[in-house]
Design a protein around this motif. Structure first.
Motif, PDB file in Angstrom:
ATOM      1  N   ASN A  28       0.817  -1.207   0.000  1.00 53.67           N
ATOM      2  CA  ASN A  28       0.000   0.000   0.000  1.00 53.67           C
ATOM      3  C   ASN A  28       0.855   1.263   0.000  1.00 53.67           C
ATOM      4  OD1 ASN A  28      -2.554  -1.126  -0.159  1.00 53.67           O
ATOM      5  ND2 ASN A  28      -3.350   0.205   1.432  1.00 53.67           N
ATOM      6  N   LEU A  29       1.943   1.253   0.753  1.00 59.26           N
ATOM      7  CA  LEU A  29       2.829   2.416   0.747  1.00 59.26           C
ATOM      8  C   LEU A  29       3.444   2.634  -0.629  1.00 59.26           C
ATOM      9  CD1 LEU A  29       4.664   2.203   4.190  1.00 59.26           C
ATOM     10  CD2 LEU A  29       2.891   3.819   3.484  1.00 59.26           C
ATOM     11  N   ALA A  30       3.843   1.548  -1.279  1.00 55.84           N
ATOM     12  CA  ALA A  30       4.386   1.665  -2.632  1.00 55.84           C
ATOM     13  C   ALA A  30       3.317   2.189  -3.591  1.00 55.84           C
ATOM     14  CB  ALA A  30       4.919   0.315  -3.100  1.00 55.84           C
ATOM     15  N   ASP A  31       2.093   1.679  -3.457  1.00 51.28           N
ATOM     16  CA  ASP A  31       0.994   2.147  -4.304  1.00 51.28           C
ATOM     17  C   ASP A  31       0.663   3.612  -4.044  1.00 51.28           C
ATOM     18  OD1 ASP A  31       0.781  -0.248  -5.635  1.00 51.28           O
ATOM     19  OD2 ASP A  31      -1.010  -0.927  -4.578  1.00 51.28           O
ATOM     20  N   LEU A  32       0.764   4.054  -2.796  1.00 47.32           N
ATOM     21  CA  LEU A  32       0.538   5.470  -2.494  1.00 47.32           C
ATOM     22  C   LEU A  32       1.557   6.347  -3.208  1.00 47.32           C
ATOM     23  CD1 LEU A  32      -0.365   5.455   1.296  1.00 47.32           C
ATOM     24  CD2 LEU A  32      -1.812   6.268  -0.578  1.00 47.32           C
ATOM     25  N   ALA A  33       2.795   5.891  -3.262  1.00 50.57           N
ATOM     26  CA  ALA A  33       3.830   6.636  -3.986  1.00 50.57           C
ATOM     27  C   ALA A  33       3.482   6.714  -5.467  1.00 50.57           C
ATOM     28  CB  ALA A  33       5.192   5.977  -3.787  1.00 50.57           C
ATOM     29  N   LEU A  34       3.044   5.602  -6.048  1.00 45.26           N
ATOM     30  CA  LEU A  34       2.630   5.606  -7.456  1.00 45.26           C
ATOM     31  C   LEU A  34       1.421   6.517  -7.667  1.00 45.26           C
ATOM     32  CD1 LEU A  34       2.949   1.795  -8.287  1.00 45.26           C
ATOM     33  CD2 LEU A  34       4.425   3.642  -9.106  1.00 45.26           C
ATOM     34  N   LEU A  35       0.456   6.428  -6.767  1.00 39.26           N
ATOM     35  CA  LEU A  35      -0.755   7.241  -6.864  1.00 39.26           C
ATOM     36  C   LEU A  35      -0.423   8.730  -6.821  1.00 39.26           C
ATOM     37  CD1 LEU A  35      -3.871   7.143  -6.975  1.00 39.26           C
ATOM     38  CD2 LEU A  35      -3.854   7.124  -4.475  1.00 39.26           C
TER      39      LEU A  35
END
Length: 66
Positions: A28-35
């Motif tokens: 989720n943290l990685a996805d937040l960075a992508l988002l």
């Protein structure tokens, strides 16, 4: 990606004993960075939303329809 090891969220993830939950939190943290960069789309975005709801509720939920 740069990780701030002093951030409270990072410290919380390191203390997590449930490895499955820990993996989901890291994803989720990685996805937040992508988002934040506008790079999370399609099924990746759908998976992020589903995983976020699951993590916030503490239990696995059914399908989310967007």
């Amino acid at each position: 990606m740069t990780v701030n090891a002093n951030h409270p969220i990072y410290q919380q993830i390191l203390r997590e004993e449930n490895t499955e939950k820990q993996g989901k939190q890291i994803r989720n943290l990685a996805d937040l960075a992508l988002l934040s960069q506008g790079l999370l789309t399609g099924s990746g975005l759908t998976d992020f939303v589903k995983r976020s709801v699951e993590l916030m509720s503490g239990e696995q939920k059914g399908r989310i329809i967007l």
